[in-house]
Design an enzyme around this catalytic site. Structure first.
Site, PDB file in Angstrom:
ATOM      1  N   HIS A  18       0.834  -1.206   0.000  1.00 51.44           N
ATOM      2  CA  HIS A  18       0.000   0.000   0.000  1.00 51.44           C
ATOM      3  C   HIS A  18       0.865   1.252   0.000  1.00 51.44           C
ATOM      4  O   HIS A  18       0.499   2.272  -0.591  1.00 51.44           O
ATOM      5  CB  HIS A  18      -0.928  -0.008   1.219  1.00 51.44           C
ATOM      6  CG  HIS A  18      -1.963  -1.080   1.129  1.00 51.44           C
ATOM      7  ND1 HIS A  18      -3.300  -0.815   0.989  1.00 51.44           N
ATOM      8  CD2 HIS A  18      -1.842  -2.432   1.116  1.00 51.44           C
ATOM      9  CE1 HIS A  18      -3.962  -1.956   0.909  1.00 51.44           C
ATOM     10  NE2 HIS A  18      -3.092  -2.950   0.996  1.00 51.44           N
ATOM     11  N   ASP A 111      -6.040   5.772   1.918  1.00 49.85           N
ATOM     12  CA  ASP A 111      -6.193   4.389   1.489  1.00 49.85           C
ATOM     13  C   ASP A 111      -7.609   3.932   1.829  1.00 49.85           C
ATOM     14  O   ASP A 111      -8.063   4.124   2.976  1.00 49.85           O
ATOM     15  CB  ASP A 111      -5.147   3.560   2.256  1.00 49.85           C
ATOM     16  CG  ASP A 111      -4.939   2.190   1.667  1.00 49.85           C
ATOM     17  OD1 ASP A 111      -5.930   1.497   1.424  1.00 49.85           O
ATOM     18  OD2 ASP A 111      -3.766   1.826   1.470  1.00 49.85           O
ATOM     19  N   THR A 133      -6.414   0.455  -3.780  1.00 51.98           N
ATOM     20  CA  THR A 133      -5.171  -0.144  -4.290  1.00 51.98           C
ATOM     21  C   THR A 133      -5.442  -1.480  -4.996  1.00 51.98           C
ATOM     22  O   THR A 133      -4.506  -2.086  -5.510  1.00 51.98           O
ATOM     23  CB  THR A 133      -4.184  -0.406  -3.134  1.00 51.98           C
ATOM     24  OG1 THR A 133      -4.837  -1.225  -2.173  1.00 51.98           O
ATOM     25  CG2 THR A 133      -3.713   0.889  -2.501  1.00 51.98           C
ATOM     26  N   GLN A 332      12.646  -5.795  -6.951  1.00 51.65           N
ATOM     27  CA  GLN A 332      11.749  -6.463  -7.914  1.00 51.65           C
ATOM     28  C   GLN A 332      11.620  -5.744  -9.259  1.00 51.65           C
ATOM     29  O   GLN A 332      11.584  -6.388 -10.305  1.00 51.65           O
ATOM     30  CB  GLN A 332      10.370  -6.684  -7.287  1.00 51.65           C
ATOM     31  CG  GLN A 332       9.420  -7.440  -8.208  1.00 51.65           C
ATOM     32  CD  GLN A 332       8.286  -8.104  -7.482  1.00 51.65           C
ATOM     33  OE1 GLN A 332       8.505  -8.903  -6.581  1.00 51.65           O
ATOM     34  NE2 GLN A 332       7.073  -7.783  -7.858  1.00 51.65           N
ATOM     35  N   GLU A 355       3.165  -4.412 -11.959  1.00 54.29           N
ATOM     36  CA  GLU A 355       4.573  -4.344 -12.364  1.00 54.29           C
ATOM     37  C   GLU A 355       4.815  -5.295 -13.538  1.00 54.29           C
ATOM     38  O   GLU A 355       5.479  -4.919 -14.512  1.00 54.29           O
ATOM     39  CB  GLU A 355       5.479  -4.681 -11.171  1.00 54.29           C
ATOM     40  CG  GLU A 355       5.453  -3.581 -10.117  1.00 54.29           C
ATOM     41  CD  GLU A 355       5.922  -4.016  -8.725  1.00 54.29           C
ATOM     42  OE1 GLU A 355       6.484  -5.122  -8.595  1.00 54.29           O
ATOM     43  OE2 GLU A 355       5.710  -3.245  -7.766  1.00 54.29           O
TER      44      GLU A 355
HETATM   45  N1  UDP Z   1       8.772  -6.537  -3.754  1.00 49.59           N
HETATM   46  C1  UDP Z   1      10.110  -6.237  -3.793  1.00 49.59           C
HETATM   47  N2  UDP Z   1      11.002  -7.263  -3.614  1.00 49.59           N
HETATM   48  C2  UDP Z   1      10.611  -8.542  -3.391  1.00 49.59           C
HETATM   49  C3  UDP Z   1       9.231  -8.838  -3.359  1.00 49.59           C
HETATM   50  C4  UDP Z   1       8.330  -7.803  -3.546  1.00 49.59           C
HETATM   51  O1  UDP Z   1      10.509  -5.100  -4.008  1.00 49.59           O
HETATM   52  O2  UDP Z   1      11.485  -9.402  -3.220  1.00 49.59           O
HETATM   53  C5  UDP Z   1       7.796  -5.417  -3.926  1.00 49.59           C
HETATM   54  C6  UDP Z   1       7.054  -5.554  -5.230  1.00 49.59           C
HETATM   55  O3  UDP Z   1       7.765  -4.892  -6.259  1.00 49.59           O
HETATM   56  C7  UDP Z   1       5.713  -4.923  -4.911  1.00 49.59           C
HETATM   57  C8  UDP Z   1       5.548  -5.135  -3.406  1.00 49.59           C
HETATM   58  O4  UDP Z   1       6.830  -5.482  -2.901  1.00 49.59           O
HETATM   59  O5  UDP Z   1       5.714  -3.554  -5.209  1.00 49.59           O
HETATM   60  C9  UDP Z   1       4.598  -6.269  -3.062  1.00 49.59           C
HETATM   61  O6  UDP Z   1       3.293  -5.859  -3.303  1.00 49.59           O
HETATM   62  P1  UDP Z   1       2.207  -6.885  -3.853  1.00 49.59           P
HETATM   63  O7  UDP Z   1       0.929  -6.137  -3.966  1.00 49.59           O
HETATM   64  O8  UDP Z   1       2.684  -7.556  -5.077  1.00 49.59           O
HETATM   65  O9  UDP Z   1       2.131  -8.010  -2.751  1.00 49.59           O
HETATM   66  P2  UDP Z   1       1.908  -7.955  -1.148  1.00 49.59           P
HETATM   67  O10 UDP Z   1       3.258  -7.811  -0.558  1.00 49.59           O
HETATM   68  O11 UDP Z   1       1.017  -6.791  -0.838  1.00 49.59           O
HETATM   69  O12 UDP Z   1       1.287  -9.284  -0.876  1.00 49.59           O
END
Ligand code: UDP
Length: 452
Positions: A18, A111, A133, A332, A355
């Site tokens: 978020h 949010d 979101t 990522q 992404e």
């Molecule tokens: N992410 C990252 N590195 C990792 C795994 C995830 O930077 O090793 C980032 C990814 O780019 C995204 C966020 O963490 O922006 C995860 O958000 P998402 O909505 O996909 O999943 P959540 O963590 O909310 O389940």
């Protein structure tokens, strides 16, 4: 750039998935001449100090657990309750403090997980914008449940809702098809709609072409505007200088390790596996993924969170070190943008989905819970950018299934069609946020009206 003196507070739910989109939206507001203040929780701001060079201002509110945040709460219920009470009070204090300091706030982008922020904002006569979101499809499903138009527990038959494809019960969010799982989260998600009719704007982290049909339906009820994708500008329109990353990482990425490794792999050879920041993976599932990666023979980069490393089969890392790399957190965006990466095995968190779409990476969808099953349905059947790895009756994706999905994407006929769709969506995502695109126009309209 239209310069205006409007001061907007931007308030995310305190979690990585978020913080990322709301922080990016802040950057877009600043680029349009707005003074934007990003409001983090005290606990999260301790682990991630605000960047003093940033053009965004940073302030904090309390979630009632200032020392360690969520980890300090006895349960989800307790955390959410304290977040609401401590959050409401400290948000009101912050608005007053800014007023007293000669930086009065005119609007709040909050949010949609935090509907209490609207009640606070109304006390101060602020303009209010609820920022969703998750996808419009997911919002629509929750809205229909909230209103009682869709009854839970669901009947065992496909669900038909305006602007959506027919959905099997298991393609709805887990809190809908398994209503007894995580009741506190179900309530949080349904409560997004408790006072949304009073919000002046509803902002959606999607772009128009992504969900046109359901958006048409939603526009009949609320003043909705699409403002996504909120992926850093350097991966899309490149109009925001140096905007290469989100900027707040709750976990430290093994950046050089990942990129050095990817640099050594042939173009289009590697599978990237990540299940985001929240999801806990069953030990049996970790074993199946490990076996699939080993058996498939593909190069792989796998994010296994620190607390899950013990679930890896013993010797897995040593045995696969010629072919793969396991890290606890990756950069990522850089990974997905790397030319060696051919496929993304994802839990389908919506940031990861956006992404993958924005950077043009085909996916193997392995949804776990919350909105992820619905996102997976769209990835495969509506946007055509991936295949779903279906779980068995125990909820586990077996190694044969995963290997066959990987082969389909990396080597199969379906992979070619997916590749065409991936390019189409990547272009549409960029077009939407670029100068004069649908999301860009909506942000301009939002800012212009605030400045009036
Ligand atoms: N992410 C990252 N590195 C990792 C795994 C995830 O930077 O090793 C980032 C990814 O780019 C995204 C966020 O963490 O922006 C995860 O958000 P998402 O909505 O996909 O999943 P959540 O963590 O909310 O389940």
């Amino acid at each position: 750039m239209t310069s205006c003196k409007v001061h907007v507070l931007v308030l995310p739910y305190p979690a990585q998935g978020h913080i990322n989109p709301l922080l990016q939206f802040c950057k877009r507001l600043v680029a349009k001449g707005v003074k934007a203040t990003f409001v983090n929780t005290v606990s999260l701001s301790k682990s991630v100090p605000a960047d003093p060079k940033s053009s965004i201002n940073f302030e904090t509110i309390s979630d009632g657990h200032d020392e360690v945040g969520y980890a300090g709460a006895e349960s989800h219920e307790v955390y959410l309750k304290k977040l609401r009470t401590a959050g409401s009070k400290t948000l009101a204090d912050l608005i007053k403090k800014l007023e007293d300091n000669g930086q009065p706030v005119q609007a709040i982008v909050y949010d949609s997980f935090l509907p209490w922020a609207l009640d606070v904002a109304k006390q101060f006569g602020l303009v209010t914008a609820a920022f969703f979101t998750q996808t419009c499809a997911v919002n629509s499903i929750y809205y229909h449940v909230y209103k009682g138009f869709l009854k839970i527990p669901l009947a065992d038959s496909p669900i038909s809702l305006p602007g959506l494809p027919l959905l099997q019960p298991k393609e709805t969010p887990s809190f809908v098809y398994l209503p007894d799982s995580y009741p506190a989260f179900r309530e949080l998600l349904l409560n997004q709609f408790c006072n949304v009719d009073q919000a002046d704007w509803i902002l959606l982290n999607i772009f128009q072409k992504l969900e046109e049909d359901v958006l048409n339906w939603m526009e009949k009820i609320w003043r909705v505007r699409t403002v996504g994708p909120t992926v850093p500008s350097m991966y899309l329109d490149k109009r925001l200088e140096d905007d290469k990353s989100y900027g707040i990482n709750l976990f430290k990425p093994d950046s050089s390790l990942c990129i050095n490794w990817l640099n050594k792999q042939p173009k289009g050879s590697a599978v990237y596996v990540s299940f985001g920041s929240w999801t806990e993976i069953d030990v049996e599932q970790v074993e199946e993924i490990a076996s699939a990666l080993k058996e498939s023979g593909f190069k792989f980069l796998w994010v296994v969170r620190e607390f899950e490393k013990e679930k890896l089969p013993s010797n897995f890392i040593d045995e696969t070190s010629d072919n793969g790399l396991v890290v606890t957190w990756s950069p990522q965006l850089e990974v997905l943008a790397h030319e060696s990466v051919a496929c993304f095995v994802t839990h389908c968190g919506f940031n990861s989905v956006l992404e993958a779409l924005s950077l043009g990476v085909p996916v193997v969808a392995a949804p776990q819970w919350t909105d992820q099953p619905t996102n997976a349905k769209f990835l495969e059947d509506v946007w055509g950018v991936g295949v779903r790895a279906h779980a068995d009756e125990k909820g586990i994706v077996r190694r044969e299934t995963l290997v066959s999905c990987l082969k389909e994407i990396m080597e199969g006929e379906k992979g070619k069609k997916i590749e065409e769709n991936v390019i189409k969506w990547k272009n549409l995502a960029k077009e939407a946020i670029d100068d004069g695109g649908s999301s860009d126009k909506n942000i301009v309209e939002f800012v212009a009206e605030l400045a009036r």
